[in-house]
Scaffold this active site. Structure first.
Site, PDB file in Angstrom:
ATOM      1  N   ASP A 163       0.789  -1.231   0.000  1.00 35.92           N
ATOM      2  CA  ASP A 163       0.000   0.000   0.000  1.00 35.92           C
ATOM      3  C   ASP A 163       0.829   1.292   0.000  1.00 35.92           C
ATOM      4  OD1 ASP A 163      -1.976  -1.887   0.358  1.00 35.92           O
ATOM      5  OD2 ASP A 163      -2.871  -0.936   2.123  1.00 35.92           O
ATOM      6  N   HIS A 176       3.652  -2.148   3.270  1.00 40.58           N
ATOM      7  CA  HIS A 176       3.717  -0.799   2.690  1.00 40.58           C
ATOM      8  C   HIS A 176       5.046  -0.519   1.995  1.00 40.58           C
ATOM      9  CE1 HIS A 176       0.417  -0.389   5.545  1.00 40.58           C
ATOM     10  NE2 HIS A 176       0.020   0.654   4.842  1.00 40.58           N
TER      11      HIS A 176
HETATM   12 ZN   LIG Z   1      -2.797   3.248   3.043  1.00 38.31          ZN
END
Ligand SMILES: [Zn+2]
Length: 299
Positions: free
Chosen positions: A94, A240
């Site tokens: 992400d 992430h």
């Molecule tokens: Zn996010």
């Protein structure tokens, strides 16, 4: 091993476009109307009507603040049963693309013959269009993680929420040549307005089975242990490339975690595929290629 039923298949393929509200939201609207009529019919009982509505709002709010809940509409917390049976997992990455981290993530995925899904922020994709195209060019998938990743996303009304998601959808489709089919809310937080917006845009909401908390946790062994705990076919993991925490030596945590995670998955006979590949009833070419590449990387 438990696997989700086919009822978790993408709403994008549901033929019923006439009932955009999830059952729970429809029931809530009826609850409001009922409480209103009750208060009109028996004015002295209005505190009870207000309490009934407040209780209902508390439940709706809790559903939005719990990323893995399905109270507010369809939400993938695991891959469909057919993908789990094929021993597929989805690594979802992400908040990128990030020019300092994403290229090294792509190299690590290649080295392990793994495919991943990048939930990109529209504004970041516009800032790094070539990197966004490279993600797709190397066999991975780019999906919609809102346009600006506002921390107020779950407080937006239906129009602002639709604008935020549609803007990212248009940018990502324009840059990569493929319209996203999956959406993840910023931090997984949402409200009852989201489901009808996603249905209109043909997007399936995806949360996760487990997340690494790698925007805040700096110790790679900690993040790896959390992600690898009872790892099994059908799992959706969230990490992430953007907004990544840094280890003591300044490396993005994902880069320190990914080799161990991919090796662990391979040792369990699991294959990391993209969400679109996992959604296919029959294994797609990219899933077959990922399985072959994983086999040759381990030999
Ligand atoms: Zn996010």
């Amino acid at each position: 091993m438990t696997t989700p039923s086919d009822s978790l298949l993408p709403a994008a393929h549901a033929s019923d476009k006439t009932a955009p509200w999830p059952a729970y939201v429809t029931a809530s609207l009826a609850w409001h109307a009922g409480a209103g009529l009750f208060a009109i019919a028996a004015p002295a009982s209005w505190p009870w009507a207000v309490a009934a509505i407040a209780a209902n709002h508390a439940v709706l709010t809790a559903g939005g603040l719990w990323p893995r809940s399905r109270w507010l509409g369809s939400n993938w917390t695991r891959l469909p049963a057919h993908a789990a049976n094929r021993r597929e997992i989805a690594i979802t990455i992400d908040d990128g693309p990030d020019s300092a981290v994403t290229p090294a993530v792509l190299d690590l995925l290649d080295a392990h013959g793994a495919k991943a899904t990048f939930f990109c922020i529209g504004a970041e994709a516009r800032a790094h269009p070539a990197l966004c195209r490279e993600i797709v060019g190397r066999g991975h998938s780019v999906q919609n993680h809102s346009d600006r990743h506002s921390h107020r996303f779950s407080l937006l009304g239906p129009k602002a929420m639709a604008r935020e998601i549609a803007a990212a959808q248009a940018s990502l489709a324009d840059i990569t040549g493929e319209a996203p089919r999956f959406f993840r809310a910023p931090a997984g937080l949402r409200n009852p307005f989201l489901a009808p917006v996603l249905q209109r845009l043909d997007l399936q909401l995806v949360s996760w089975t487990r997340r690494g908390f790698d925007t805040v946790r700096r110790e790679p062994s900690d993040v790896l242990a959390r992600l690898a705990r009872s790892l099994a076919g059908g799992d959706i993991l969230t990490v992430h490339d953007g907004n990544a925490a840094r280890t003591k030596d300044g490396t993005a945590v994902l880069l320190a975690v990914l080799p161990g995670l991919l090796a662990h998955a391979r040792s369990l006979g699991l294959v990391a595929v993209t969400l679109p590949a996992a959604s296919l009833q029959q294994p797609g070419n990219d899933a077959v290629a990922a399985a072959k590449a994983a086999a040759s990387a381990s030999s």
